[in-house]
Design a protein around this motif. Structure first.
Motif, mmCIF file in Angstrom:
data_model
loop_
_atom_site.group_PDB
_atom_site.id
_atom_site.type_symbol
_atom_site.label_atom_id
_atom_site.label_comp_id
_atom_site.label_asym_id
_atom_site.label_seq_id
_atom_site.Cartn_x
_atom_site.Cartn_y
_atom_site.Cartn_z
ATOM 1 N N HIS A 74 0.779 -1.081 -0.036
ATOM 2 C CA HIS A 74 -0.060 0.348 0.199
ATOM 3 C C HIS A 74 0.470 1.056 0.161
ATOM 4 O O HIS A 74 0.458 2.586 -0.816
ATOM 5 N N GLY A 75 1.856 0.746 0.951
ATOM 6 C CA GLY A 75 2.311 2.589 0.663
ATOM 7 C C GLY A 75 3.215 2.273 -0.309
ATOM 8 O O GLY A 75 3.528 3.208 -1.101
ATOM 9 N N LEU A 76 3.448 1.744 -0.952
ATOM 10 C CA LEU A 76 4.546 1.312 -2.244
ATOM 11 C C LEU A 76 3.995 2.147 -3.392
ATOM 12 O O LEU A 76 4.173 2.858 -4.072
ATOM 13 N N ALA A 77 2.573 1.654 -3.506
ATOM 14 C CA ALA A 77 1.559 2.081 -4.892
ATOM 15 C C ALA A 77 0.775 3.391 -4.209
ATOM 16 O O ALA A 77 1.060 4.305 -4.925
ATOM 17 N N ASP A 78 1.230 3.672 -2.779
ATOM 18 C CA ASP A 78 1.092 5.556 -2.779
ATOM 19 C C ASP A 78 2.070 6.197 -3.272
ATOM 20 O O ASP A 78 1.682 7.325 -3.874
ATOM 21 N N SER A 79 2.951 5.945 -2.460
ATOM 22 C CA SER A 79 4.432 6.865 -3.126
ATOM 23 C C SER A 79 4.835 6.754 -4.881
ATOM 24 O O SER A 79 5.050 7.892 -5.310
ATOM 25 N N ALA A 80 3.944 5.648 -5.726
ATOM 26 C CA ALA A 80 4.506 5.896 -6.900
ATOM 27 C C ALA A 80 3.676 6.349 -7.838
ATOM 28 O O ALA A 80 4.014 7.385 -8.582
ATOM 29 N N VAL A 81 2.158 6.700 -7.363
ATOM 30 C CA VAL A 81 1.194 7.337 -7.424
ATOM 31 C C VAL A 81 1.278 9.346 -7.252
ATOM 32 O O VAL A 81 1.266 9.918 -8.382
ATOM 33 N N GLN A 82 2.279 9.462 -6.620
ATOM 34 C CA GLN A 82 2.637 10.111 -5.386
ATOM 35 C C GLN A 82 3.365 11.493 -6.430
ATOM 36 O O GLN A 82 3.863 11.860 -7.311
ATOM 37 N N SER A 90 4.894 18.390 -13.363
ATOM 38 C CA SER A 90 6.646 19.174 -13.340
ATOM 39 C C SER A 90 6.625 20.341 -12.066
ATOM 40 O O SER A 90 6.646 21.929 -11.584
ATOM 41 N N GLU A 91 5.748 19.284 -11.002
ATOM 42 C CA GLU A 91 6.003 19.913 -9.572
ATOM 43 C C GLU A 91 7.531 19.908 -8.685
ATOM 44 O O GLU A 91 7.658 18.820 -9.056
ATOM 45 N N PRO A 92 8.079 21.052 -8.215
ATOM 46 C CA PRO A 92 9.104 20.840 -7.278
ATOM 47 C C PRO A 92 9.235 19.012 -6.646
ATOM 48 O O PRO A 92 8.021 19.104 -5.997
ATOM 49 N N GLU A 93 10.536 18.460 -6.763
ATOM 50 C CA GLU A 93 9.620 17.157 -5.762
ATOM 51 C C GLU A 93 10.085 17.473 -3.867
ATOM 52 O O GLU A 93 10.604 19.062 -4.016
ATOM 53 N N ARG A 94 9.369 17.192 -3.296
ATOM 54 C CA ARG A 94 9.260 17.413 -1.818
ATOM 55 C C ARG A 94 10.399 15.765 -1.137
ATOM 56 O O ARG A 94 9.932 15.462 -1.228
ATOM 57 N N GLY A 139 3.701 3.279 5.171
ATOM 58 C CA GLY A 139 2.499 3.442 4.816
ATOM 59 C C GLY A 139 3.220 4.704 3.479
ATOM 60 O O GLY A 139 1.610 4.872 2.887
ATOM 61 N N GLY A 140 4.019 4.875 3.385
ATOM 62 C CA GLY A 140 4.330 6.127 1.967
ATOM 63 C C GLY A 140 4.144 7.262 2.144
ATOM 64 O O GLY A 140 4.120 8.363 1.485
ATOM 65 N N ARG A 141 3.760 7.960 3.783
ATOM 66 C CA ARG A 141 3.602 9.786 3.640
ATOM 67 C C ARG A 141 4.787 9.772 4.485
ATOM 68 O O ARG A 141 5.052 11.070 4.690
ATOM 69 N N LEU A 142 5.942 9.243 4.595
ATOM 70 C CA LEU A 142 7.540 10.084 5.574
ATOM 71 C C LEU A 142 8.328 8.945 3.812
ATOM 72 O O LEU A 142 8.271 7.977 3.394
ATOM 73 N N ASP A 143 9.003 9.654 4.075
ATOM 74 C CA ASP A 143 10.329 9.383 2.867
ATOM 75 C C ASP A 143 11.463 9.320 3.499
ATOM 76 O O ASP A 143 12.227 8.879 3.282
ATOM 77 N N LEU A 144 11.688 9.573 4.603
ATOM 78 C CA LEU A 144 13.030 9.545 5.652
ATOM 79 C C LEU A 144 12.713 9.940 7.189
ATOM 80 O O LEU A 144 12.144 10.604 7.471
ATOM 81 N N GLY A 145 13.639 8.836 8.099
ATOM 82 C CA GLY A 145 12.779 8.881 9.167
ATOM 83 C C GLY A 145 14.608 9.164 10.041
ATOM 84 O O GLY A 145 15.105 8.016 9.320
ATOM 85 N N SER A 276 10.870 1.765 -2.240
ATOM 86 C CA SER A 276 10.167 3.358 -2.366
ATOM 87 C C SER A 276 11.320 3.992 -3.720
ATOM 88 O O SER A 276 12.543 4.063 -3.182
ATOM 89 N N THR A 277 11.433 4.672 -3.950
ATOM 90 C CA THR A 277 11.945 5.911 -4.596
ATOM 91 C C THR A 277 11.973 6.988 -4.864
ATOM 92 O O THR A 277 11.150 8.093 -4.517
ATOM 93 N N SER A 278 13.580 7.457 -4.001
ATOM 94 C CA SER A 278 13.109 9.160 -3.854
ATOM 95 C C SER A 278 14.416 9.964 -4.298
ATOM 96 O O SER A 278 15.658 9.632 -3.716
ATOM 97 N N ASP A 279 14.671 10.609 -5.646
ATOM 98 C CA ASP A 279 15.627 11.488 -5.662
ATOM 99 C C ASP A 279 15.843 11.859 -4.690
ATOM 100 O O ASP A 279 17.469 12.105 -4.913
ATOM 101 N N ALA A 280 15.350 12.637 -3.862
ATOM 102 C CA ALA A 280 15.826 14.104 -3.417
ATOM 103 C C ALA A 280 16.237 12.763 -1.560
ATOM 104 O O ALA A 280 16.942 13.453 -0.986
ATOM 105 N N ARG A 281 15.759 11.541 -1.268
ATOM 106 C CA ARG A 281 16.818 11.222 -0.212
ATOM 107 C C ARG A 281 17.751 10.825 -0.958
ATOM 108 O O ARG A 281 18.737 10.991 -0.058
ATOM 109 N N GLN A 282 17.946 10.008 -1.740
ATOM 110 C CA GLN A 282 18.575 9.452 -2.064
ATOM 111 C C GLN A 282 20.342 10.602 -2.313
ATOM 112 O O GLN A 282 21.489 10.336 -1.730
#
Length: 291
Positions: A74-82, A90-94, A139-145, A276-282
């Protein structure tokens, strides 16, 4: 066979509610429709997931395993959609960052500013208790803890970013306030304020074990005011608290932070969902640790 996320959501609801009746009400389904959905899922998986009785349901080991993975899906699916939505618009990354109370907001801000590689990046920072932090990461609501002595939950990976020096905070009027430095053994007999219950908090257990290694069994007291900066835990008390703040006055002069000698260090960890994938986190992690 592909797993149906809707059926998995039904599975999770029944497990959390402990009842088909309550889960059906929560999901706005009839009890019959929910029961049919779960039984269909059990047939697809090929094993029983629940033990049903007149008093409710018990999740079987296979059900617990599937639920753990279902939350990840579920978390991965939500993150992928977002992510797709952001790129398509073309929104800035968060970068959504959560930190436990053991890591101060100032420490998080300094760390992010030091390793922020994109000046246009939007960073949201919020404090979360450890269990909530893990739930929101999965749950895909945070990228980094960010936290200390956290146990990796199923589906999370992590690394130690830095190790910070531990010091001791006391109220300005405390008998130790005039000391230039302290040994851990000097805290024998002192009431030590902690943020989590021993046995239920990895960081509290780490601090307790440091005291035991120094030769004494600590008297600990859980801070009744949660979520505040660690140095403030000793205000208007006779207790002491372990902090990562630098030696010197704190809290407007009402607190004194004293250096521990020999030096003791504690980890600052980063956790994130494994797949999950996050360019900003990486980019942040690569800058902070060089990987």
């Amino acid at each position: 066979m592909g797993l149906d996320l809707y059926k998995l959501n039904h599975l999770i609801a029944v497990a959390e509610e402990g009842s088909f009746t309550r889960a059906a009400a929560r999901l706005h389904l009839s009890q019959q429709a929910l029961s049919t959905s779960v039984r269909t899922l059990e047939r697809e998986v090929g094993v029983a997931l629940f033990e049903r009785s007149a008093t409710g349901v018990t999740v079987l080991p296979a059900g617990r395993a599937l639920i753990a993975d279902a939350r990840l899906l579920h978390g991965l699916a939500d993150s992928a959609v977002q992510r797709a939505r952001r790129i398509g618009r073309s929104e800035p990354e968060r970068l959504r960052v959560g930190h436990t109370p053991a890591v101060t907001g100032d420490e998080v801000t300094a760390l992010l500013r030091k390793h922020q590689t994109d000046p246009e990046l939007i960073i949201d920072v919020n404090q979360r208790y450890p269990d909530e932090l893990v739930t929101q990461l999965l749950g895909g609501r945070l990228d980094l803890g960010l936290g200390r002595a956290l146990t990796l939950a199923h589906g999370l990976v992590g690394t130690t970013l830095i190790r910070q020096r531990l010091n001791v905070a006391v109220a300005e009027g405390h008998r130790l306030a005039g000391r230039e430095d302290l040994r851990l053994s000097d805290l024998d007999g002192e009431e030590i304020t902690v943020w989590g219950h021993p046995g239920r908090s990895g960081y509290t257990d780490l601090l307790v074990n440091l005291c035991r290694d120094a030769g004494f069994e600590p008297r600990v007291r859980r801070n009744p005011i949660q979520g505040t900066p660690p140095v403030t835990a000793v205000l208007d008390t006779e207790g002491v608290a372990f902090v990562t703040a630098p030696p010197g006055p704190a809290a407007g002069g009402a607190v004194r932070v004293i250096e521990l000698r020999p030096a003791v260090h504690v980890p600052l960890q980063a956790l994130w969902p494994q797949h999950s994938t996050s360019d900003a986190r990486q980019a942040f992690l690569s800058s902070a640790q060089g990987f």
